[in-house]
Every structure is written in C-alpha cells, then in structure tokens.
Design an enzyme around this catalytic site. Sequence first.
Site, PDB file in Angstrom:
ATOM      1  N   SER A   1       0.806  -1.220   0.000  1.00 27.09           N
ATOM      2  CA  SER A   1       0.000   0.000   0.000  1.00 27.09           C
ATOM      3  C   SER A   1       0.839   1.270   0.000  1.00 27.09           C
ATOM      4  CB  SER A   1      -0.945   0.017   1.209  1.00 27.09           C
ATOM      5  OG  SER A   1      -0.217   0.045   2.418  1.00 27.09           O
TER       6      SER A   1
ATOM      7  N   LYS B   1      -6.248   4.691   8.225  1.00 28.34           N
ATOM      8  CA  LYS B   1      -5.157   5.492   7.675  1.00 28.34           C
ATOM      9  C   LYS B   1      -5.545   6.962   7.584  1.00 28.34           C
ATOM     10  CE  LYS B   1      -3.082   1.767   4.940  1.00 28.34           C
ATOM     11  NZ  LYS B   1      -2.847   1.215   3.598  1.00 28.34           N
TER      12      LYS B   1
END
Length: 566
Positions: free
Chosen positions: A406, A449
């Site tokens: 990611s 996140k």
Amino acid sequence: MHEVNWQSVIPRFPQFDQAIDTYSTLAPLPAGSLQPRLTNSIERLLHDSHFPRMLVVTAPDIFDYFTLIKQMVSGAAESDTPIVVADHFDEKQLFGAVYHDSRDVTSSRIVHGLIHQANNGLLIVSLRSLISHFGVWSRLKSVLSKGKVSWTAAKNDNYCELPEPEDVSVRVIIVGDRADVAELESSEPELFSGLSAYTEYEQDIQLDSDNVTEYLQTIKGFQQHFGLKELEPEAIRRVMQAGARFTEEQERMPLCPLWYQSLLTEADFQSPSESISKNSVDKAIQQKSYRESYLPLRAVDDIHKGQVFIDTQGEHIGQINGLTVIEMPGHPVAYGEPARISCVVHFGDGDVSDVERKADLAGNIHAKGMMIMQAFVSAALDLDEALPFSASIVFEQSYCEVDGDSASLAELCALVSALSLQPINQSIAVTGAVDQFGRIQAVGGINEKIEGFYQVCLNKGLTGEQGVILPRTNLSALCLNQDIANAMKEGKFHIWAVEHVNETFPIICGLPFERTNNENITEENITDDSSETLLERIAARIDAFHNGEQRHMSLIARMRQWLKFH
C-alpha cells in the site's frame, strides 16, 4: 481524479430507508437464516445418504458458533434427533472407556462417551480439541467408516476385559477456524476428496433490496437473543454504518454474533430510555474507542513533540507522508499512523535500494510492491541505457517490520520527486498500490489510515490545504468518523480519489507526470518551468549528466582525473 465530497465518506443507506423504518414490526430470525450454504450442507448431511457422513465448517472455534450451528441442525432435523456438542473433550470423553472395578478384579465398568450420546443423531466437534489429542482423529475416521466404537481401557496399567465393539450411527460436523482446517487438511490430503464435505459460516453479507429485510430480522433476532431493548430506526442506521466500517465496504454487513453482542449490549447499557437510540449506539462506539485509544494517542503525542518527524505543511524534495496501519501484538484493533518516506538519489548504476528490505525489516509483499514500482518507472523513462542515478528509499523512524504494497504509490512519488528535484507538498498524505502500468489499486485499512493522518493534522493545526490521496476503488470502503466529515464540509480537510499515477502528481507536485496522448509535444510549446512534466525534468537531468553539464565532481574524483592525465 476527483475530490471526494463530505456526504460520501459516511454511508447513509437511503435505498433501504423503507425497510429500516419498519424494523419495529419485523419478526426476529435466527442468525442461520443468512447462511444458505451452511443450511444446505446441514440438510444434506442429515437427509442425503450419498452425502459424506462428516462436514467440516470453517468458523471461529467459539462456543457461540457451536450454539448457532446446533440451532440450525435442530431446525433441519427430526424433533427426536440427538444433537451433541463436543467443544472441549479428550479421547475418553469422546469415545468412552472401560474402567477397572477396584472392588472386584474380575469385573469392569463401561462409561459411554459423547459419540454414544449422539448415536442416530449428530455430533458437533471442536477441531482444535480434535487435533490437539493424538489418536482421536484416526479413531473418529474409523468409527464413521465402520459404524462401530472399539473399547479401550481407561488406564493402561490396569487389566480389564474389554467388551465387543458397540454399533453407532452418527454424523459429525467439525467446526474450526481456517488455520486449523488448513492444518487438518495438510495431515489428511484426502479430507475433501470424499472423506468429508466442506462449507463455512459466512462472516458478512452484501446487502440488496432482496435480503435487507431478512438482515434486519436477523438483527432483531440478535437483540432478542441477548435480551436487549428495541432499536430505533436511526439506531439501526448507525449500527449499519459501524458494520460497513467493520467489513470495509459500505453495503456489506457483518454476520458475526460476537460483533453484534459487543456493540448492542454496550448500546443497551448507554441507553437511558426504553429503546436504543442512535445517540446510545454513538456512545457505545465512542466508549469502545476511548478504551482502546491509549496507543494511538501516544503515537500522535510523539509526533506533536517532534520525537517522530512528520511535516503537515511546506514542501520537501524526495519526502512524502505515507499512510500505514499499525497492528500491535496485544492491542485488539489496528490504528492508522502516517510515516515519512524519503528518497535520495546519487550517481550510480540505476539501482533502487529498498533500505527496509536490506535491513530485514520488510516483508515479501512490500518487496514485490517496490519491484513493481521500479518496473513502472523504468518503463515510463524508456531509457536506452541504465539510469545513471541510484536511489535509496526508506521509512524514516520505522523500527519494526513493514509489509504490504500500500506504500508503493508513496514510494513512487518520493522517487520521482528526488529524480526530478521537484518538491512534494507535505500537507498531503498518499496511500495506494501501483501496478506495472501505473494504475492505482485498492489497499486495506483505509479508514484507519485517513483518521490517523487527520489526527496529526488536527494536532498540528488544520490549514485547509491538508488531505489524503487514495485509490478510487477504495471509495466504497469509506466510513469515517463525523469529525472528518465536518472538516471536509468546512473545507478544512480534503480527500482525492485517483485511478492512475498521472492523476496523483499534479496534486502533490504541481506538475504532470507525463504528456497525455492528446497533447502536442514540441520544443516550441515548452516555454517555461510550469509547462514541463516530471519525466521531462528527469530526462533533462539525465541528459545533463551524460553531456557533462552541471555535473558535480568531488575533490577525490578531480584528483583522480588529474593523476590520470599527469
């Protein structure tokens, strides 16, 4: 690329309003109502003579799931069918044993086991207990194939006469998590080749107009099973929002009974009235978050004090704010935290060094993401020879293993920035995986996140320029807290969704990555720095290196050159 509006970061479920508003009139249903595969498998196990006599079910090895499966079996079996749950047992408890009678050395006592209790019925067995006791699995296979239970002495050091094997007719459901099923399958390769059938307790469901009513009836079934107050329609919507966040998909709801028990019992406790309101569910979620917030808040505090360096304003070359999810052993939930990713370049042979990998602090998936990112950059540059620069990419102040792909978009941005000498806006954090063609792919933990970076920005002071770049394919996973939605509504925080790296660089660097196909590229229409692309800047830097222009030469290199000619 488009900027995400604040209404879309929290699911609202307007398509299900009519069903939700009728919640109070719905009849409750058991959890098994939304398990069509498991229900079908149980019915065939009980009534189909051609079906294997054993069914392996992937589900958490927890008593609540044994209870649910027993309810499903009861609904499909005859009323007098014995159903026995063996969630914790040893070999003697499962198969019974023959005990020596201490008062009469010539006699013995037979104690029947759980498998005898399930004779002519069904036995639900814990896979963890099954594989933790040596020899139990072999005996169970023998019983199912022969239809007889052989007797053994309870104690090997005492002699007692063993009776003849006893006839039993039993069908078995083995329940275990995926790891235990994999362990059993590795030791028994023929497990699913005729010896046993397989299915699983599905942990979530994709909601649509056909199943939403049944799903709401299942919630009511959980509510009544746990003896809780009635939920108001707005409380149902809030539960569904929490469910969407749990599954990381806006229209997919969890089916785990433990998840509903945890949330609804806390909401019931927080409710001062005779029903559970949206405010009560909010308080339940907030209280859970508060109990689990020590480590995340410590991380934000370290950044605020400067012990961990994260910039949320200004510009830097070769530095970018990536987004990570921290999974700390002993901490029940993962939480988001920004990570500064930096890249430096120097003259070399084109090697891009992954410092985390070389230090054995990166997993294989991270290494794969790095190699894919490098392949994309190499293809985009389309060089006839090796890149004359080497690079080093690192997660700054990271002292534990990094894994996953990611961060590959953020690493790509840092590399291109360092090669082109174009600074990156530190107000913006980036997450996303990159393929070899520059497409941005979805990542996990997107809500954690975003919230992790928002907390850091809030702590340092919101400027109205801060935000997050994420993959467009992650939009359906968004379920952020109300504070971020409010900040987006007021223009204090932003979220951009992108599909390709070409959409990313204008946001963080102010320059396009490359010319698009519909642009005419000529030297005449490149008149100033603002019309350049990042690839053109990198190409100009490479050209300057090869032509000797602006090339820095160290003192040692100049001495070596002088000695060569003298």
